[in-house]
Enzyme design. Structure first.
Site, PDB file in Angstrom:
ATOM      1  N   LYS A 135       0.214  -1.323  -0.660  1.00 64.44           N
ATOM      2  CA  LYS A 135      -0.047   0.173   0.097  1.00 64.44           C
ATOM      3  C   LYS A 135       1.236   0.969   0.044  1.00 64.44           C
ATOM      4  O   LYS A 135       0.309   2.208  -0.521  1.00 64.44           O
ATOM      5  CB  LYS A 135      -0.821   0.053   1.475  1.00 64.44           C
ATOM      6  CG  LYS A 135      -0.279  -0.050   2.659  1.00 64.44           C
ATOM      7  CD  LYS A 135      -1.675   0.339   3.500  1.00 64.44           C
ATOM      8  CE  LYS A 135      -0.721  -0.245   5.109  1.00 64.44           C
ATOM      9  NZ  LYS A 135      -0.062  -1.657   4.943  1.00 64.44           N
ATOM     10  N   ARG A 173      -6.046   2.430  11.208  1.00 65.65           N
ATOM     11  CA  ARG A 173      -5.965   1.256  11.931  1.00 65.65           C
ATOM     12  C   ARG A 173      -6.443   1.040  12.567  1.00 65.65           C
ATOM     13  O   ARG A 173      -6.511  -0.672  12.805  1.00 65.65           O
ATOM     14  CB  ARG A 173      -4.216   1.258  13.186  1.00 65.65           C
ATOM     15  CG  ARG A 173      -3.288   1.672  11.236  1.00 65.65           C
ATOM     16  CD  ARG A 173      -1.997   0.849  11.637  1.00 65.65           C
ATOM     17  NE  ARG A 173      -0.674   1.123  11.130  1.00 65.65           N
ATOM     18  CZ  ARG A 173       0.753   0.990  10.139  1.00 65.65           C
ATOM     19  NH1 ARG A 173       1.157   0.137  11.739  1.00 65.65           N
ATOM     20  NH2 ARG A 173       1.751   0.994   9.551  1.00 65.65           N
ATOM     21  N   ARG A 191      13.060  -8.271   3.018  1.00 64.52           N
ATOM     22  CA  ARG A 191      13.766  -6.692   2.660  1.00 64.52           C
ATOM     23  C   ARG A 191      15.238  -5.907   3.238  1.00 64.52           C
ATOM     24  O   ARG A 191      14.996  -6.470   4.536  1.00 64.52           O
ATOM     25  CB  ARG A 191      12.436  -5.862   2.803  1.00 64.52           C
ATOM     26  CG  ARG A 191      12.209  -4.431   2.347  1.00 64.52           C
ATOM     27  CD  ARG A 191      11.120  -3.853   2.399  1.00 64.52           C
ATOM     28  NE  ARG A 191      10.384  -3.098   3.830  1.00 64.52           N
ATOM     29  CZ  ARG A 191       8.896  -2.967   4.457  1.00 64.52           C
ATOM     30  NH1 ARG A 191       8.571  -2.550   3.623  1.00 64.52           N
ATOM     31  NH2 ARG A 191       9.111  -3.358   5.805  1.00 64.52           N
ATOM     32  N   ARG A 205      15.448  -4.311   9.151  1.00 60.63           N
ATOM     33  CA  ARG A 205      15.123  -3.019  10.264  1.00 60.63           C
ATOM     34  C   ARG A 205      14.988  -4.742  10.950  1.00 60.63           C
ATOM     35  O   ARG A 205      13.999  -4.949  10.663  1.00 60.63           O
ATOM     36  CB  ARG A 205      13.406  -2.393   9.250  1.00 60.63           C
ATOM     37  CG  ARG A 205      14.433  -1.349   8.854  1.00 60.63           C
ATOM     38  CD  ARG A 205      13.072  -0.174   8.488  1.00 60.63           C
ATOM     39  NE  ARG A 205      11.726  -0.564   8.320  1.00 60.63           N
ATOM     40  CZ  ARG A 205      11.166   0.084   7.666  1.00 60.63           C
ATOM     41  NH1 ARG A 205      11.600   0.164   6.708  1.00 60.63           N
ATOM     42  NH2 ARG A 205       9.957  -0.676   7.704  1.00 60.63           N
ATOM     43  N   ARG A 223       3.246  -8.289  14.181  1.00 55.59           N
ATOM     44  CA  ARG A 223       2.468  -7.579  13.788  1.00 55.59           C
ATOM     45  C   ARG A 223       1.748  -8.020  13.371  1.00 55.59           C
ATOM     46  O   ARG A 223       0.490  -7.018  12.716  1.00 55.59           O
ATOM     47  CB  ARG A 223       3.499  -6.762  12.139  1.00 55.59           C
ATOM     48  CG  ARG A 223       4.769  -5.760  12.496  1.00 55.59           C
ATOM     49  CD  ARG A 223       5.665  -5.336  12.168  1.00 55.59           C
ATOM     50  NE  ARG A 223       5.120  -4.058  10.603  1.00 55.59           N
ATOM     51  CZ  ARG A 223       6.014  -4.126  10.381  1.00 55.59           C
ATOM     52  NH1 ARG A 223       7.266  -4.926   9.267  1.00 55.59           N
ATOM     53  NH2 ARG A 223       5.220  -2.750   9.021  1.00 55.59           N
TER      54      ARG A 223
END
Length: 214
Positions: free
Chosen positions: A15, A90, A126, A159, A170
Protein backbone atom coordinates in the site's frame (compact mmCIF):
# COMPACT_ATOMS: atom_id res chain seq x y z
CA UNK A 1 -13.48 17.96 -6.13
CA UNK A 2 -10.80 16.99 -3.63
CA UNK A 3 -9.93 13.33 -3.18
CA UNK A 4 -9.31 11.86 0.27
CA UNK A 5 -7.99 8.34 -0.31
CA UNK A 6 -7.40 5.86 2.52
CA UNK A 7 -5.07 2.96 1.77
CA UNK A 8 -5.72 -0.18 3.82
CA UNK A 9 -4.09 -3.60 3.89
CA UNK A 10 -1.74 -5.64 6.07
CA UNK A 11 1.91 -4.68 6.43
CA UNK A 12 3.71 -5.74 3.26
CA UNK A 13 0.62 -5.46 1.06
CA UNK A 14 2.32 -2.80 -1.07
CA UNK A 15 0.00 0.00 0.00
CA UNK A 16 2.90 2.40 0.61
CA UNK A 17 4.36 1.89 -2.86
CA UNK A 18 0.95 2.19 -4.46
CA UNK A 19 0.11 5.29 -2.41
CA UNK A 20 3.25 7.02 -3.71
CA UNK A 21 2.36 6.18 -7.32
CA UNK A 22 -1.23 7.34 -6.87
CA UNK A 23 -0.06 10.59 -5.26
CA UNK A 24 2.05 11.35 -8.35
CA UNK A 25 -0.75 10.35 -10.70
CA UNK A 26 -3.35 12.59 -9.05
CA UNK A 27 -1.04 15.39 -7.89
CA UNK A 28 -1.92 15.15 -4.20
CA UNK A 29 0.33 14.52 -1.18
CA UNK A 30 1.12 11.05 0.12
CA UNK A 31 0.79 11.10 3.91
CA UNK A 32 2.46 8.10 5.55
CA UNK A 33 2.14 7.89 9.32
CA UNK A 34 4.89 5.25 9.34
CA UNK A 35 7.31 7.59 7.57
CA UNK A 36 6.44 10.43 9.94
CA UNK A 37 6.99 8.21 12.98
CA UNK A 38 10.29 6.81 11.64
CA UNK A 39 11.47 10.36 10.96
CA UNK A 40 10.67 11.29 14.55
CA UNK A 41 12.60 8.23 15.77
CA UNK A 42 15.63 9.11 13.60
CA UNK A 43 15.60 12.71 14.85
CA UNK A 44 15.32 11.56 18.46
CA UNK A 45 12.31 13.76 19.24
CA UNK A 46 10.18 13.14 22.32
CA UNK A 47 7.57 11.52 20.09
CA UNK A 48 10.26 9.44 18.42
CA UNK A 49 11.59 8.16 21.73
CA UNK A 50 8.09 7.15 22.81
CA UNK A 51 7.34 5.47 19.48
CA UNK A 52 10.66 3.64 19.02
CA UNK A 53 10.22 0.86 21.58
CA UNK A 54 6.56 0.42 20.59
CA UNK A 55 7.37 0.04 16.87
CA UNK A 56 10.32 -2.30 17.41
CA UNK A 57 8.08 -4.61 19.45
CA UNK A 58 5.66 -4.78 16.52
CA UNK A 59 2.90 -2.99 18.43
CA UNK A 60 0.66 -0.13 17.33
CA UNK A 61 1.44 3.42 18.44
CA UNK A 62 -1.43 4.73 20.64
CA UNK A 63 -4.41 6.26 18.86
CA UNK A 64 -4.06 9.69 20.45
CA UNK A 65 -0.45 10.03 19.33
CA UNK A 66 -1.20 9.13 15.71
CA UNK A 67 -4.44 11.14 15.58
CA UNK A 68 -2.53 14.26 16.59
CA UNK A 69 0.13 13.73 13.92
CA UNK A 70 -2.49 13.26 11.20
CA UNK A 71 -4.63 16.22 12.28
CA UNK A 72 -1.60 18.52 12.11
CA UNK A 73 -0.46 17.14 8.74
CA UNK A 74 -3.77 17.36 6.86
CA UNK A 75 -4.15 20.99 7.96
CA UNK A 76 -1.06 22.04 5.99
CA UNK A 77 -1.50 24.16 2.83
CA UNK A 78 -0.68 21.37 0.34
CA UNK A 79 -3.92 19.43 0.97
CA UNK A 80 -6.81 21.48 -0.55
CA UNK A 81 -7.13 19.08 -3.51
CA UNK A 82 -7.01 16.04 -1.25
CA UNK A 83 -4.39 13.57 -0.04
CA UNK A 84 -3.64 9.88 0.30
CA UNK A 85 -3.42 8.40 3.79
CA UNK A 86 -1.07 5.43 4.11
CA UNK A 87 -1.01 3.54 7.41
CA UNK A 88 -3.90 5.45 8.93
CA UNK A 89 -6.44 4.74 10.30
CA UNK A 90 -5.59 1.40 11.88
CA UNK A 91 -8.29 1.09 14.55
CA UNK A 92 -12.01 1.84 14.71
CA UNK A 93 -11.28 4.73 17.09
CA UNK A 94 -8.89 6.24 14.55
CA UNK A 95 -11.47 5.73 11.79
CA UNK A 96 -14.09 7.55 13.86
CA UNK A 97 -11.61 10.36 14.54
CA UNK A 98 -10.88 10.69 10.82
CA UNK A 99 -14.57 10.79 9.91
CA UNK A 100 -15.14 13.54 12.48
CA UNK A 101 -12.11 15.42 11.14
CA UNK A 102 -13.43 15.24 7.56
CA UNK A 103 -16.88 16.38 8.68
CA UNK A 104 -18.82 14.76 5.85
CA UNK A 105 -16.14 15.01 3.14
CA UNK A 106 -16.12 11.90 0.95
CA UNK A 107 -13.48 9.19 1.43
CA UNK A 108 -12.33 6.56 -1.05
CA UNK A 109 -11.18 3.52 0.95
CA UNK A 110 -8.95 1.01 -0.87
CA UNK A 111 -8.22 -2.30 0.88
CA UNK A 112 -5.36 -4.33 -0.65
CA UNK A 113 -5.66 -8.01 0.30
CA UNK A 114 -2.57 -10.23 0.75
CA UNK A 115 -2.22 -13.57 2.61
CA UNK A 116 -0.06 -13.70 5.77
CA UNK A 117 2.63 -16.06 4.38
CA UNK A 118 3.14 -13.80 1.37
CA UNK A 119 3.46 -10.80 3.72
CA UNK A 120 6.21 -12.60 5.67
CA UNK A 121 8.08 -13.48 2.46
CA UNK A 122 7.90 -9.91 1.22
CA UNK A 123 8.91 -8.16 4.43
CA UNK A 124 11.52 -10.52 5.87
CA UNK A 125 13.47 -10.33 2.61
CA UNK A 126 13.54 -6.54 2.58
CA UNK A 127 16.87 -4.74 3.10
CA UNK A 128 17.33 -1.00 3.65
CA UNK A 129 20.46 1.06 3.03
CA UNK A 130 21.70 2.91 6.11
CA UNK A 131 22.47 6.19 4.38
CA UNK A 132 19.40 7.20 2.37
CA UNK A 133 16.88 4.42 2.96
CA UNK A 134 16.95 2.83 -0.50
CA UNK A 135 14.94 -0.41 -0.43
CA UNK A 136 16.14 -3.77 -1.81
CA UNK A 137 14.87 -7.35 -1.53
CA UNK A 138 16.76 -10.63 -1.37
CA UNK A 139 14.38 -12.22 -3.91
CA UNK A 140 12.82 -9.43 -5.99
CA UNK A 141 15.31 -6.56 -6.10
CA UNK A 142 18.86 -7.46 -5.09
CA UNK A 143 21.62 -4.88 -4.97
CA UNK A 144 24.28 -5.44 -7.62
CA UNK A 145 26.83 -5.09 -4.78
CA UNK A 146 25.41 -7.77 -2.52
CA UNK A 147 25.11 -6.49 1.05
CA UNK A 148 26.04 -2.93 0.02
CA UNK A 149 23.70 -0.38 -1.56
CA UNK A 150 24.58 -0.01 -5.24
CA UNK A 151 23.27 3.58 -5.21
CA UNK A 152 25.31 5.15 -2.39
CA UNK A 153 27.66 2.42 -1.11
CA UNK A 154 26.26 2.19 2.42
CA UNK A 155 25.64 -1.15 4.17
CA UNK A 156 22.27 -2.85 3.73
CA UNK A 157 20.48 -3.82 6.93
CA UNK A 158 17.33 -5.69 7.91
CA UNK A 159 15.18 -3.31 9.92
CA UNK A 160 14.14 -4.59 13.34
CA UNK A 161 10.48 -4.55 12.30
CA UNK A 162 11.29 -6.65 9.19
CA UNK A 163 12.42 -9.72 11.17
CA UNK A 164 10.02 -12.67 10.83
CA UNK A 165 9.11 -12.89 14.52
CA UNK A 166 8.23 -9.19 14.56
CA UNK A 167 6.28 -9.49 11.30
CA UNK A 168 4.20 -12.32 12.79
CA UNK A 169 3.49 -10.11 15.81
CA UNK A 170 2.54 -7.22 13.54
CA UNK A 171 0.17 -9.46 11.60
CA UNK A 172 -1.41 -10.71 14.82
CA UNK A 173 -1.92 -7.09 15.91
CA UNK A 174 -3.32 -6.28 12.45
CA UNK A 175 -5.88 -9.08 12.60
CA UNK A 176 -6.83 -8.22 16.17
CA UNK A 177 -6.96 -4.43 15.98
CA UNK A 178 -7.11 -3.37 12.31
CA UNK A 179 -9.20 -6.05 10.57
CA UNK A 180 -12.31 -4.99 12.57
CA UNK A 181 -11.72 -1.43 11.30
CA UNK A 182 -11.72 -2.77 7.72
CA UNK A 183 -15.09 -4.40 8.46
CA UNK A 184 -16.26 -1.03 9.81
CA UNK A 185 -15.46 0.66 6.50
CA UNK A 186 -16.88 -2.19 4.39
CA UNK A 187 -20.44 -1.10 5.13
CA UNK A 188 -19.79 2.49 4.00
CA UNK A 189 -19.84 4.14 0.57
CA UNK A 190 -16.51 4.39 -1.22
CA UNK A 191 -15.06 1.10 0.09
CA UNK A 192 -13.26 -1.17 -2.41
CA UNK A 193 -11.23 -4.38 -2.04
CA UNK A 194 -8.35 -5.08 -4.44
CA UNK A 195 -6.36 -8.34 -4.77
CA UNK A 196 -2.74 -7.54 -3.88
CA UNK A 197 -1.16 -10.85 -4.91
CA UNK A 198 -0.65 -9.68 -8.51
CA UNK A 199 1.96 -7.56 -10.25
CA UNK A 200 2.27 -4.01 -8.87
CA UNK A 201 1.22 -2.57 -12.24
CA UNK A 202 -2.02 -4.56 -12.30
CA UNK A 203 -2.83 -3.54 -8.73
CA UNK A 204 -2.05 0.08 -9.58
CA UNK A 205 -4.30 -0.05 -12.63
CA UNK A 206 -7.25 -1.19 -10.53
CA UNK A 207 -6.62 1.41 -7.84
CA UNK A 208 -6.33 4.22 -10.37
CA UNK A 209 -9.53 3.17 -12.12
CA UNK A 210 -11.48 3.08 -8.85
CA UNK A 211 -10.34 6.58 -7.86
CA UNK A 212 -11.18 7.95 -11.30
CA UNK A 213 -14.63 6.37 -11.24
CA UNK A 214 -15.36 7.64 -7.72
Amino acid sequence: MSKVVVMLGPPGSGKGTQAKRLAVRFGIPHISTGDMLREAVARGTDLGKQAKSIMEAGKLVPDEMVDGIVKERVARPDTPNGYILDGYPRTIKQAEFLEALLNGQKMIVLDIEVEDDEVVRRLSGRRTCQALGHIFHVDFNRSARGDVCDKDGSPLIQRADDKEEVIRKRLAVYHRDTAPMVDYFRTKPGFHRVAGDRSPDKVFGDLQRIIEEE
